[in-house]
Design a protein around this motif. Structure first.
Motif, short mmCIF file in Angstrom:
data_model
loop_
_atom_site.label_atom_id
_atom_site.label_comp_id
_atom_site.label_asym_id
_atom_site.label_seq_id
_atom_site.Cartn_x
_atom_site.Cartn_y
_atom_site.Cartn_z
N CYS A 378 -19.11 3.62 1.47
CA CYS A 378 -19.28 5.05 1.19
C CYS A 378 -18.82 5.94 2.33
O CYS A 378 -19.08 7.15 2.33
CB CYS A 378 -20.72 5.36 0.84
SG CYS A 378 -21.92 4.87 2.10
N GLY A 379 -18.13 5.37 3.32
CA GLY A 379 -17.62 6.16 4.42
C GLY A 379 -16.37 6.93 4.04
O GLY A 379 -15.90 6.89 2.89
N PRO A 380 -15.78 7.65 4.99
CA PRO A 380 -14.56 8.42 4.72
C PRO A 380 -13.46 7.55 4.13
O PRO A 380 -13.21 6.43 4.60
CB PRO A 380 -14.19 8.96 6.11
CG PRO A 380 -15.48 9.00 6.87
CD PRO A 380 -16.26 7.82 6.38
N THR A 381 -12.80 8.06 3.10
CA THR A 381 -11.80 7.28 2.37
C THR A 381 -10.72 6.73 3.28
O THR A 381 -10.32 5.56 3.15
CB THR A 381 -11.18 8.14 1.25
OG1 THR A 381 -12.23 8.59 0.37
CG2 THR A 381 -10.16 7.35 0.46
N ALA A 382 -10.22 7.54 4.20
CA ALA A 382 -9.13 7.08 5.07
C ALA A 382 -9.57 5.88 5.91
O ALA A 382 -8.79 4.92 6.10
CB ALA A 382 -8.67 8.23 5.97
N LEU A 383 -10.80 5.90 6.40
CA LEU A 383 -11.29 4.76 7.18
C LEU A 383 -11.49 3.53 6.30
O LEU A 383 -11.20 2.40 6.72
CB LEU A 383 -12.60 5.12 7.88
CG LEU A 383 -12.49 6.08 9.07
CD1 LEU A 383 -13.88 6.37 9.64
CD2 LEU A 383 -11.59 5.50 10.16
N MET A 384 -11.99 3.74 5.10
CA MET A 384 -12.21 2.60 4.21
C MET A 384 -10.89 1.91 3.88
O MET A 384 -10.84 0.68 3.71
CB MET A 384 -12.90 3.06 2.92
CG MET A 384 -14.31 3.60 3.12
SD MET A 384 -15.49 2.40 3.81
CE MET A 384 -15.54 2.94 5.54
N ARG A 385 -9.81 2.66 3.84
CA ARG A 385 -8.52 2.05 3.54
C ARG A 385 -8.02 1.19 4.70
O ARG A 385 -7.18 0.30 4.52
CB ARG A 385 -7.48 3.12 3.20
CG ARG A 385 -7.69 3.74 1.82
CD ARG A 385 -6.48 4.54 1.38
NE ARG A 385 -5.27 3.73 1.30
CZ ARG A 385 -4.94 2.94 0.29
NH1 ARG A 385 -5.76 2.83 -0.76
NH2 ARG A 385 -3.82 2.24 0.30
N GLU A 386 -8.54 1.42 5.90
CA GLU A 386 -8.15 0.60 7.05
C GLU A 386 -8.83 -0.77 7.05
O GLU A 386 -8.41 -1.68 7.78
CB GLU A 386 -8.52 1.31 8.35
CG GLU A 386 -7.68 2.50 8.72
CD GLU A 386 -8.04 3.00 10.12
OE1 GLU A 386 -8.43 2.16 10.97
OE2 GLU A 386 -7.97 4.21 10.34
N VAL A 387 -9.90 -0.90 6.29
CA VAL A 387 -10.76 -2.07 6.42
C VAL A 387 -10.04 -3.39 6.14
O VAL A 387 -10.13 -4.33 6.96
CB VAL A 387 -12.01 -1.91 5.53
CG1 VAL A 387 -12.77 -3.22 5.40
CG2 VAL A 387 -12.91 -0.81 6.09
N PRO A 388 -9.32 -3.55 5.02
CA PRO A 388 -8.68 -4.85 4.80
C PRO A 388 -7.72 -5.24 5.92
O PRO A 388 -7.66 -6.42 6.31
CB PRO A 388 -7.95 -4.66 3.46
CG PRO A 388 -8.74 -3.59 2.76
CD PRO A 388 -9.16 -2.65 3.84
N GLY A 389 -6.99 -4.26 6.46
CA GLY A 389 -6.07 -4.57 7.56
C GLY A 389 -6.81 -5.04 8.80
O GLY A 389 -6.40 -6.02 9.44
N ARG A 390 -7.89 -4.36 9.14
CA ARG A 390 -8.64 -4.76 10.34
C ARG A 390 -9.25 -6.14 10.16
O ARG A 390 -9.21 -6.99 11.07
CB ARG A 390 -9.73 -3.75 10.65
CG ARG A 390 -9.22 -2.46 11.22
CD ARG A 390 -10.28 -1.84 12.11
NE ARG A 390 -9.99 -0.45 12.40
CZ ARG A 390 -10.76 0.31 13.17
NH1 ARG A 390 -11.88 -0.18 13.70
NH2 ARG A 390 -10.44 1.57 13.41
N ILE A 391 -9.87 -6.38 8.99
CA ILE A 391 -10.49 -7.69 8.78
C ILE A 391 -9.41 -8.77 8.71
O ILE A 391 -9.59 -9.89 9.21
CB ILE A 391 -11.35 -7.69 7.51
CG1 ILE A 391 -12.50 -6.68 7.65
CG2 ILE A 391 -11.92 -9.08 7.25
CD1 ILE A 391 -13.38 -6.58 6.42
N GLY A 392 -8.28 -8.44 8.09
CA GLY A 392 -7.19 -9.41 8.01
C GLY A 392 -6.69 -9.83 9.39
O GLY A 392 -6.48 -11.02 9.65
N ARG A 393 -6.54 -8.88 10.28
CA ARG A 393 -6.10 -9.22 11.65
C ARG A 393 -7.19 -10.02 12.36
O ARG A 393 -6.88 -10.97 13.12
CB ARG A 393 -5.76 -7.94 12.42
CG ARG A 393 -4.47 -7.26 11.92
CD ARG A 393 -4.06 -6.12 12.80
NE ARG A 393 -4.96 -4.98 12.73
CZ ARG A 393 -4.90 -4.02 11.81
NH1 ARG A 393 -3.96 -4.08 10.86
NH2 ARG A 393 -5.74 -3.01 11.81
#
Length: 398
Positions: A378-393
């Protein structure tokens, strides 16, 4: 000689709040060039109370400081009549259910509602059933009050929701049953037929239903079923989630007739009244539908994005997340460092290395939760879109 401590002193911590503390400690030490934290550990919407509701708070505070202005003092123990009547209209609009304002009790957050409900409906030693995984304070409050939680292990095969067969296997039947639809941590819901079947079973066996409805309004398919029309049930709701008012600490209950005076007496003695200003802000927030519905659609888009992209990095066992704003992810088949299949290790290292805060599943299921992690989206949409990339790395897949 050591002094005696009460049983309430022995309840475990709410691990999500421990993650909050760890995330805030880390945030204070990060250098300016480091990636910022992405907060997915608690169910706190990324924005605060609706704009018009905050504006109403400013007007009330200004008026209260003027000579002869209104006092923001105690209200009735059950809360402001205007807010109680507005909730009646909300239930009719959302669910088509008619209840009287006399059955509405405004509470100091949903947490205050659970304390009042458990104390009014049950005695020490009573057995209250609930699905696992579960919201940790259910069990911790019950235990602190001397009641016995009866855990019903649930998994993806029942969409993390209880069934009549699970209840029928209990001998004797429990004194109460907590239902949560949408639930925390999985975001799953009971369908109308399943809800009705459970309600019928409980009525036949004298089981009091406590329905946690704090994620109502945040649904991405059929409207969740409410227990408000059930004669003996207690429903508990909150302004924290759909209305984005976590820190204002205001919620409500719909009570059965037989508990009205008991809850009122308890509320008078334990809390005196809910916060007056927060109640006024809640009343204003209930008319901010356009802003709040835009949030709901944004949550749905984030959910769909995460469910589409997380499987590509190895998190391919996700809860259906039909409502609320949580994904419950199974780590058991994760093709990565075996240590990361333990939710505590996964969440600690994810925070330290990827700067993403999430909650280990053992907070919600001490037996099987080592295999799961909860993400709050439920956080800011732009940050939520970063999540798969960060977890993937983090997993070596980015």
């Amino acid at each position: 000689m050591a002094l005696k401590q009460g049983r309430g002193s022995r309840i475990p911590s709410f691990l999500a709040m421990d993650v909050v503390a760890a995330a805030e400690t880390l945030a204070a030490t990060l250098p300016p060039e480091a990636p910022g934290l992405i907060r997915m550990e608690v169910g706190q919407p990324g924005r605060g109370a609706p704009r018009d509701a905050v504006a109403a708070a400013h007007r009330l505070l200004d008026a209260s400081t003027a000579a002869g202005g209104p006092s923001l003092g105690y209200t009735q123990a059950f809360g402001l009549p205007a807010l109680r009547h507005r909730i009646v209209r909300h239930l009719a609009d959302l669910h088509g259910v008619e209840v009287s304002a006399e059955r509405i009790c405004i509470t100091t957050g949903a947490s205050g509602g659970f304390v009042l409900a458990f104390l009014a409906a049950f005695d020490p030693g009573d057995r209250i059933a609930l699905a696992s995984p579960y919201y940790p304070p259910y069990v911790n409050i019950l235990t602190a009050l001397g009641m016995e939680p009866v855990v019903l292990p649930c998994g993806p095969e029942t969409d993390f929701q209880p069934t009549v067969a699970m209840l029928a296997a209990l001998d004797p039947p429990p004194d109460g049953l907590i239902l949560a639809s949408p639930c925390n941590p999985a975001g799953t819901m009971l369908g109308a037929d399943a809800f009705a079947d459970i309600a019928v079973w409980c009525a036949r066996h004298g089981v009091r239903v406590i329905s946690d409805e704090i994620y109502h309004g945040l649904h991405y398919g059929p409207t969740p079923v409410t227990a408000s029309a059930m004669e003996e049930a207690i429903t508990i709701n909150s302004f924290s989630k759909y209305w984005r008012m976590t820190g204002w600490r205001v919620g409500w209950m719909v009570l059965p007739d037989d508990l009205l005076r008991a809850v009122e007496r308890l509320a008078q003695n334990l809390f005196i009244s809910p916060p007056h200003l927060a109640q006024c802000v809640a009343l204003a927030a209930m008319d901010c539908t356009d802003e709040l519905e835009a949030d709901r659609l944004a949550y749905r888009a984030t959910r769909d994005d995460l469910r589409a992209r997380l499987p590509a990095i190895g998190l391919d066992r996700l809860s259906s997340a039909e409502g609320g704003f949580y994904l419950y992810a199974d780590l058991a088949a994760l093709d990565a460092d075996p240590a990361l299949r333990d939710s505590r290790v996964f969440c600690r290292r994810l925070l330290e290395e990827a700067h993403v805060a999430a909650t280990p599943g053992i907070d919600f299921d001490p037996v099987r939760g080592h295999d799961f992690v909860r993400f709050s989206y439920c956080g800011p949409t732009a940050l939520m879109r970063e999540v798969p990339g960060r977890i993937g790395r983090f997993l070596g897949r980015g």
